[in-house]
Design a protein around this motif. Structure first.
Motif, PDB file in Angstrom:
ATOM      1  N   ILE A  70      41.715  -0.565 -71.193  1.00  0.00           N
ATOM      2  CA  ILE A  70      42.602   0.091 -72.150  1.00  0.00           C
ATOM      3  C   ILE A  70      43.386   1.249 -71.536  1.00  0.00           C
ATOM      4  N   ASP A  71      43.159   1.500 -70.219  1.00  0.00           N
ATOM      5  CA  ASP A  71      43.762   2.665 -69.568  1.00  0.00           C
ATOM      6  C   ASP A  71      43.898   2.359 -68.081  1.00  0.00           C
ATOM      7  N   ARG A  72      45.114   2.416 -67.559  1.00  0.00           N
ATOM      8  CA  ARG A  72      45.331   2.136 -66.136  1.00  0.00           C
ATOM      9  C   ARG A  72      44.670   3.154 -65.224  1.00  0.00           C
ATOM     10  N   ARG A  73      44.319   4.286 -65.764  1.00  0.00           N
ATOM     11  CA  ARG A  73      43.640   5.306 -64.955  1.00  0.00           C
ATOM     12  C   ARG A  73      42.145   5.043 -64.840  1.00  0.00           C
ATOM     13  N   ALA A  74      41.651   4.062 -65.599  1.00  0.00           N
ATOM     14  CA  ALA A  74      40.208   3.795 -65.657  1.00  0.00           C
ATOM     15  C   ALA A  74      39.988   2.297 -65.488  1.00  0.00           C
ATOM     16  N   LEU A  75      39.942   1.853 -64.234  1.00  0.00           N
ATOM     17  CA  LEU A  75      39.756   0.448 -63.913  1.00  0.00           C
ATOM     18  C   LEU A  75      38.309   0.180 -63.518  1.00  0.00           C
ATOM     19  N   GLY A  76      37.837  -1.015 -63.825  1.00  0.00           N
ATOM     20  CA  GLY A  76      36.508  -1.423 -63.383  1.00  0.00           C
ATOM     21  C   GLY A  76      36.545  -2.097 -62.036  1.00  0.00           C
ATOM     22  N   GLU A  77      37.657  -2.792 -61.749  1.00  0.00           N
ATOM     23  CA  GLU A  77      37.834  -3.505 -60.487  1.00  0.00           C
ATOM     24  C   GLU A  77      39.317  -3.624 -60.191  1.00  0.00           C
ATOM     25  N   PRO A  78      39.685  -3.816 -58.919  1.00  0.00           N
ATOM     26  CA  PRO A  78      41.087  -4.143 -58.632  1.00  0.00           C
ATOM     27  C   PRO A  78      41.441  -5.469 -59.307  1.00  0.00           C
ATOM     28  N   GLY A 114      34.029   3.699 -67.752  1.00  0.00           N
ATOM     29  CA  GLY A 114      33.284   4.940 -67.577  1.00  0.00           C
ATOM     30  C   GLY A 114      32.981   5.140 -66.101  1.00  0.00           C
ATOM     31  N   LYS A 115      31.750   5.451 -65.783  1.00  0.00           N
ATOM     32  CA  LYS A 115      31.390   5.714 -64.386  1.00  0.00           C
ATOM     33  C   LYS A 115      31.151   4.435 -63.592  1.00  0.00           C
ATOM     34  N   GLN A 116      31.093   3.288 -64.265  1.00  0.00           N
ATOM     35  CA  GLN A 116      30.737   2.046 -63.602  1.00  0.00           C
ATOM     36  C   GLN A 116      31.987   1.407 -62.985  1.00  0.00           C
ATOM     37  N   SER A 117      32.518   2.081 -61.974  1.00  0.00           N
ATOM     38  CA  SER A 117      33.723   1.657 -61.276  1.00  0.00           C
ATOM     39  C   SER A 117      33.541   1.956 -59.792  1.00  0.00           C
ATOM     40  N   PRO A 118      33.961   1.049 -58.906  1.00  0.00           N
ATOM     41  CA  PRO A 118      33.732   1.248 -57.472  1.00  0.00           C
ATOM     42  C   PRO A 118      34.320   2.554 -56.968  1.00  0.00           C
TER      43      PRO A 118
END
Length: 420
Positions: A70-78, A114-118
């Motif tokens: 929902i936010d380009r600043r907060a990605l889970g993966e490339p 959230g924090k679960q991003s590489p």
């Protein structure tokens, strides 16, 4: 809600009416898997259209997309797709039609990592509290910063805005990702949420963020548009989200009007969703296949809401037996569809897939303990299907991991360049 009849020969084929009146054509669903088929600046692509067209053609009643942020600043993966405006409306409409024109429902799973991003993918990662990952995962995930109240309110609004865009694009519904250690799951868990303000502390306060997200989505899409949630039965972490808290959360969601609850469990640190942390138990329990069926039985005794259970199902007989028990209404499949995208056609006819889901390992213990390994291997299979090819069920876990590392490094570099 229409419950299956015990005398039905194949309960998978029965339609299901959801609380808001919409109908799923059968009880077989494709659960969410991360595709990472977006561009490096996070736009939807025609490959997603092709992937979901093939799955819908298999006869599935419901398809749930992979992580849509929902936010380009907060990605889970490339390669995550982000829906925060209408710039991709043409492709989004094509994606939705790929399934709906074939009679299947297609819901978008909305998420914030959230924090679960590489480490290194985002400028910074936030969480309810600045709680680090365990020591052996610190090389992969950085310690997050604590979210401000203003950021929390902004994220809530973003969930609602993204859902509204999905509705305008023609998708059949949305699913809130409240499981597997992502941001909503972090707010729910006392292990991750140490806040002392209105967003933390008591179970009621830790639920506040989820309930606000749901309320904002419902405000944006109305009562006639299905809204579901994927929720952990438990985190399987010491001091984490418990079954008792999950039950109370489900009760609150039902009272608020949720349409479908998908039960799962675990996080990247404790990947129960992939079969880890499942106790051997009795042979009769193992024969029922599904990982989270016992918790679904507890929920069904107390709460009448459509339930979907994902994880562990292997055979048509096992799926029909689970439906016949009345403990769930929808059978969720994920990994099987990555190695056999045509499996539903056989299952709906009472036949099993020729493929079997197997544990994916690299031989590197710290890597094999993380749920991320399963994500990487299966994502590679999805990309093959999206390209018009077929998956490779025998692909080496180690080779997939090494290739995924290279792809991820390149992806992070390209993502940063796109943002510059």
């Amino acid at each position: 809600m229409a419950n299956p009849s015990p005398s039905s020969s194949s309960l998978l084929n029965l339609p299901l009416r959801l609380p808001n009146g919409s109908v799923l054509r059968n009880r077989l669903a494709k659960s969410s898997m991360s595709e990472t088929l977006g561009t490096y600046d996070n736009h939807a692509t025609p490959r997603l259209v092709e992937l979901y067209r093939r799955w819908a053609a298999s006869g599935l009643g419901l398809l749930l997309t992979g992580n849509v942020m929902i936010d380009r600043r907060a990605l889970g993966e490339p390669g995550n797709v982000v829906i925060e405006d209408e710039s991709d409306m043409l492709v989004l409409k094509q994606w939705a039609r790929a399934a709906t024109e074939q009679g299947a429902a297609l819901w978008v799973q909305l998420n914030h990592p959230g924090k679960q991003s590489p480490k290194g993918l985002n400028a910074s990662n936030l969480s309810p509290s600045a709680i680090p990952f365990r020591e052996d995962m610190a090389a992969f995930f950085e310690t997050p910063r604590e979210a401000t109240v203003a950021e929390i309110r902004d994220i809530i609004q973003r969930f609602g805005r993204s859902a509204a865009i999905c509705k305008r694009a023609g998708f059949s519904g949305v699913q809130i990702h409240g499981a597997h250690g992502y941001l909503i799951s972090q707010f729910l868990s006392p292990h991750h949420n140490h806040r002392s303000d209105e967003w933390g502390g008591s179970p009621e306060n830790r639920r506040r963020f989820l309930m606000a997200v749901y309320a904002e989505i419902r405000r944006e899409v109305g009562t006639d548009f299905p809204v579901g949630i994927k929720l952990n039965s438990a985190d399987f972490q010491r001091g984490g989200f418990t079954e008792e808290e999950s039950m109370a959360t489900i009760q609150a969601l039902v009272e608020a009007g949720i349409d479908l609850i998908e039960i799962s469990g675990g996080t990247y640190e404790a990947p129960a969703m992939s079969g880890a942390f499942q106790k051997p138990g009795k042979a009769s329990t193992a024969a029922r296949e599904a990982y989270f069926l016992e918790f679904a039985e507890k929920v069904r005794k107390r709460i009448q809401v459509p339930l979907m259970v994902t994880g562990g199902f292997r055979t048509a007989d096992g799926m029909n037996a689970a439906l016949r028990s009345g403990s769930l209404d929808v059978v969720g499949l994920a990994r099987l569809l990555a190695i056999d995208p045509d499996a539903p056609a056989a299952l709906l006819q009472g036949r099993d897939s020729a493929q079997r889901v197997r544990p994916i390992t690299t031989g590197i213990k710290p890597v094999d303990r993380m749920g991320i390994m399963e994500v990487l291997w299966y994502t590679r299979q999805l990309k093959r299907i999206a390209g018009g090819g077929n998956p490779r069920p025998s692909e080496s876990g180690l080779m997939a991991f090494l290739k995924s590392l290279m792809d991820s490094s390149w992806g992070k570099y390209r993502t940063k360049r796109m943002r510059a």
